[in-house]
Scaffold this motif. Structure first.
Motif, PDB file in Angstrom:
ATOM      1  N   THR A   1       1.229  -1.146  -0.124  1.00 47.49           N
ATOM      2  CA  THR A   1      -0.042  -0.072   0.151  1.00 47.49           C
ATOM      3  C   THR A   1       0.677   1.474   0.121  1.00 47.49           C
ATOM      4  N   VAL A   2       0.348   2.238  -0.102  1.00 54.55           N
ATOM      5  CA  VAL A   2       0.880   3.546   0.012  1.00 54.55           C
ATOM      6  C   VAL A   2       1.363   3.900   1.098  1.00 54.55           C
ATOM      7  N   GLU A   3       0.695   3.902   2.054  1.00 53.34           N
ATOM      8  CA  GLU A   3       0.864   3.920   3.038  1.00 53.34           C
ATOM      9  C   GLU A   3       2.353   3.092   3.611  1.00 53.34           C
ATOM     10  N   SER A   4       1.795   1.742   3.237  1.00 57.56           N
ATOM     11  CA  SER A   4       3.308   1.185   3.908  1.00 57.56           C
ATOM     12  C   SER A   4       4.551   1.181   3.372  1.00 57.56           C
ATOM     13  N   ALA A   5       4.648   2.025   1.385  1.00 58.20           N
ATOM     14  CA  ALA A   5       5.705   2.023   0.798  1.00 58.20           C
ATOM     15  C   ALA A   5       6.516   3.436   1.802  1.00 58.20           C
TER      16      ALA A   5
END
Length: 248
Positions: free
Chosen positions: A207-211
């Motif tokens: 996900t964008v958040e995890s990245a």
């Protein structure tokens, strides 16, 4: 660093003159082993195409009658997911091939969008058959390229279930650096493409958040520096250690 240090491309479409086309053929892995005369003859099989930023090149699911050798610019490769999202799976650079490589009409597996002024050499599927008949060595190189693509795709699938997000993000940055990294005077590597967090997330399979969390962690460790749509690798060795570590 607030200002984006990545070079901007020119705003006008490129004209791929003969010298530019021959240079592209001389550098491409499929044709670089051919002679200058071979390149001149091969040039008669291709046509030059150009796109402005954000213009589509290929749409996933549509029939494609040929493939494109990128000569100038950057191209975002993307696919739609089952839940309706569109994710980046790769970024093509000069020397990369976009679209199905086939001697018949084939369905494009990925969409391709010009990220900046981009030009490419187009080879129709019917011409590919003639090229392979005239230069069998190109066919051998093509098989090697296809095998490399399959191996890379398999490696990514394995990484998605066996590697941490940080490891996968590190691997993505190293791949981009290998293709588009510029060695700076201070020893750092500037990735010469305007890469978004969602691009990194898509290529890392997260996900964008995890990245973003992984990028922030790498930045705190002073392994990378980054801002809006740019990344500079400060310590390549440490980034490689993270990407290839066994314990995550």
């Amino acid at each position: 660093m607030a200002r984006n240090p990545v070079r901007s491309s020119c705003a006008q479409p490129h004209e791929c003159g003969l010298d530019v086309r021959l240079n592209a053929l001389a550098r491409n892995p499929l044709t670089k082993h051919l002679t200058h005369d071979d390149h001149l003859l091969l040039d008669t099989y291709v046509s030059a195409w150009a796109w402005g930023a954000d213009e589509p090149i290929v749409f996933a699911g549509e029939e494609s009658e040929g493939s494109y050798l990128i000569v100038h610019g950057r191209v975002r490769m993307s696919r739609d997911t089952a839940d309706g999202r569109n994710i980046t799976i790769d970024i093509a650079a000069p020397g990369d091939i976009v679209g199905p490589i086939s001697s018949h009409v084939a369905t494009a597996e990925s969409s391709a969008w010009a990220m900046e002024t981009t030009c490419a050499l187009y080879l129709e599927h019917t011409a590919l058959a003639e090229v392979l008949e005239r230069w069998p060595s190109v066919g051998v190189a093509l098989l090697q390229l296809q095998q490399a693509r399959l191996t890379e795709a398999n490696d990514r699938e394995v990484a998605h279930v066996s590697r941490t997000v940080e490891q996968r993000v590190a691997a993505v940055l190293l791949r981009l650096d290998e293709k588009m990294g510029q060695h700076m005077s201070d020893g750092s590597h500037l990735i010469q493409v305007k890469v978004r967090r969602e691009d990194i997330a898509g290529m890392a399979g997260t996900t964008v958040e995890s990245a973003s969390r992984a990028m922030s962690g790498l930045k705190k460790k002073e392994i990378i520096d980054s801002g809006r749509e740019w990344v500079r690798i400060l310590n390549v060795d440490l980034l490689e250690d993270i990407a290839h570590s066994l314990d995550g």
